[in-house]
Design a protein around this motif. Structure first.
Motif, PDB file in Angstrom:
ATOM      1  N   LYS A 125      62.782  33.767  39.868  1.00 40.00           N
ATOM      2  CA  LYS A 125      62.328  32.126  40.182  1.00 40.00           C
ATOM      3  C   LYS A 125      61.416  31.906  39.131  1.00 40.00           C
ATOM      4  CE  LYS A 125      62.211  29.222  44.128  1.00 40.00           C
ATOM      5  NZ  LYS A 125      62.193  29.073  45.511  1.00 40.00           N
ATOM      6  N   LEU A 126      60.197  32.726  39.220  1.00 37.35           N
ATOM      7  CA  LEU A 126      59.157  32.510  38.067  1.00 37.35           C
ATOM      8  C   LEU A 126      59.685  32.227  36.766  1.00 37.35           C
ATOM      9  CD1 LEU A 126      56.065  32.615  37.792  1.00 37.35           C
ATOM     10  CD2 LEU A 126      56.232  34.710  37.276  1.00 37.35           C
ATOM     11  N   ILE A 127      60.521  32.943  36.388  1.00 41.12           N
ATOM     12  CA  ILE A 127      61.027  32.770  34.916  1.00 41.12           C
ATOM     13  C   ILE A 127      61.638  31.626  34.744  1.00 41.12           C
ATOM     14  CG2 ILE A 127      62.903  33.811  33.210  1.00 41.12           C
ATOM     15  CD1 ILE A 127      62.370  36.557  34.435  1.00 41.12           C
ATOM     16  N   PHE A 129      61.085  28.753  36.453  1.00 40.82           N
ATOM     17  CA  PHE A 129      60.127  27.783  36.264  1.00 40.82           C
ATOM     18  C   PHE A 129      59.195  27.873  35.122  1.00 40.82           C
ATOM     19  CE2 PHE A 129      60.889  27.290  40.973  1.00 40.82           C
ATOM     20  CZ  PHE A 129      61.050  25.826  40.782  1.00 40.82           C
ATOM     21  N   TYR A 130      59.481  28.876  34.390  1.00 37.69           N
ATOM     22  CA  TYR A 130      58.264  29.030  33.310  1.00 37.69           C
ATOM     23  C   TYR A 130      58.307  28.020  32.271  1.00 37.69           C
ATOM     24  CZ  TYR A 130      55.865  31.590  29.482  1.00 37.69           C
ATOM     25  OH  TYR A 130      54.788  31.850  28.494  1.00 37.69           O
ATOM     26  N   PRO A 131      59.644  27.696  31.851  1.00 36.81           N
ATOM     27  CA  PRO A 131      59.633  26.428  30.875  1.00 36.81           C
ATOM     28  C   PRO A 131      58.891  25.260  31.311  1.00 36.81           C
ATOM     29  CG  PRO A 131      61.916  27.440  31.269  1.00 36.81           C
ATOM     30  CD  PRO A 131      61.068  27.967  32.027  1.00 36.81           C
ATOM     31  N   TYR A 132      58.744  24.947  32.328  1.00 42.31           N
ATOM     32  CA  TYR A 132      58.087  23.791  32.967  1.00 42.31           C
ATOM     33  C   TYR A 132      56.542  23.985  32.612  1.00 42.31           C
ATOM     34  CZ  TYR A 132      62.161  22.334  35.558  1.00 42.31           C
ATOM     35  OH  TYR A 132      63.468  21.954  35.815  1.00 42.31           O
ATOM     36  N   PHE A 133      56.036  25.176  33.000  1.00 40.35           N
ATOM     37  CA  PHE A 133      54.484  25.467  32.831  1.00 40.35           C
ATOM     38  C   PHE A 133      54.210  25.668  31.421  1.00 40.35           C
ATOM     39  CE2 PHE A 133      55.436  27.406  37.140  1.00 40.35           C
ATOM     40  CZ  PHE A 133      54.564  26.841  37.883  1.00 40.35           C
ATOM     41  N   LEU A 134      55.224  26.048  30.523  1.00 44.95           N
ATOM     42  CA  LEU A 134      55.082  26.424  29.178  1.00 44.95           C
ATOM     43  C   LEU A 134      55.022  24.930  28.619  1.00 44.95           C
ATOM     44  CD1 LEU A 134      54.993  28.515  26.899  1.00 44.95           C
ATOM     45  CD2 LEU A 134      57.272  28.277  26.610  1.00 44.95           C
ATOM     46  N   ASN A 155      51.685  23.109  29.372  1.00 52.35           N
ATOM     47  CA  ASN A 155      50.497  23.659  28.727  1.00 52.35           C
ATOM     48  C   ASN A 155      50.706  23.195  27.552  1.00 52.35           C
ATOM     49  OD1 ASN A 155      48.160  25.527  28.467  1.00 52.35           O
ATOM     50  ND2 ASN A 155      49.596  26.958  27.080  1.00 52.35           N
ATOM     51  N   TYR A 157      67.216  21.041  33.767  1.00 52.89           N
ATOM     52  CA  TYR A 157      65.806  20.879  33.003  1.00 52.89           C
ATOM     53  C   TYR A 157      65.832  19.440  32.260  1.00 52.89           C
ATOM     54  CZ  TYR A 157      64.956  26.081  33.350  1.00 52.89           C
ATOM     55  OH  TYR A 157      64.614  27.292  33.705  1.00 52.89           O
TER      56      TYR A 157
END
Length: 197
Positions: free
Chosen positions: A1-3, A5-10, A13, A95
């Protein structure tokens, strides 16, 4: 799940570092300002309209499957019941819809503090970490028979989501939980530096 959602955080940032948010500062010219808001409104309304249409025409199981796609709950093959390539393409659409709705919404928001919206944005980590407990309680105590029609279920869920966010960002809740969520690691770092000397 973390992976998942990672594109959103990336992306968040990256946009912060490059001051991309300045694009959404409203022009001083009234006509240009209205054009920006119009584009944002059309984008946001289009995504929301599509989601409402899907909720209206889908069965309850299909709605749950569609919601799980946005929550990135399962691997591609399991989520879409297809091969990995088709799953990646479908997930890319998820996405795209999420980012389009977010950007459209940002273009509608005035560049000034709005009491609830600004506070919810500033405390989004609290909402992200704590909402799961409310979701678990909902699943435990609210039966499937509670909502007879899909469109009514969607409206109720939007209302419940807003209520949950309101509870989580309440000053009393934030004050009580701040030591657990905003852990100050400076003393630990300082102690490690002292030990290394």
């Amino acid at each position: 799940k973390l992976i998942m959602f990672y594109p959103y955080f990336l992306l968040g940032n990256y946009l912060s570092e490059h001051e991309f948010i300045r694009i959404f500062e409203m022009p001083k010219n009234f006509k240009r300002r209205m054009n920006v808001r119009l584009i944002g409104g059309i984008t946001f309304a289009a995504v929301m309209g599509f989601l409402l249409f899907e909720a209206w025409r889908d069965t309850p199981k299909e709605i749950v499957d569609f919601a799980n796609a946005f929550k990135h709950r399962f691997p591609y093959v399991e989520q879409y019941d297809s091969d990995a390539l088709v799953g990646v393409l479908k997930h890319s659409v998820i996405y795209l819809l999420s980012i389009a709705a977010s950007l459209g919404f940002m273009m509608l928001i005035p560049m000034r503090r709005l009491p609830l919206i600004t506070r919810a944005g500033e405390l989004s980590l609290y909402v992200y970490l704590l909402h799961v407990f409310f979701v678990m309680a909902w699943r435990q105590y609210v039966t499937d028979a509670f909502v007879p029609q899909a469109w009514l279920a969607l409206l109720i869920m939007i209302g419940v989501a807003l209520l949950i966010v309101g509870i989580i960002i309440h000053p009393l809740v934030v004050r009580v939980l701040r030591p657990l969520i905003e852990i100050d690691i400076r003393p630990i770092v300082e102690k490690q530096e002292d030990l290394s000397k």
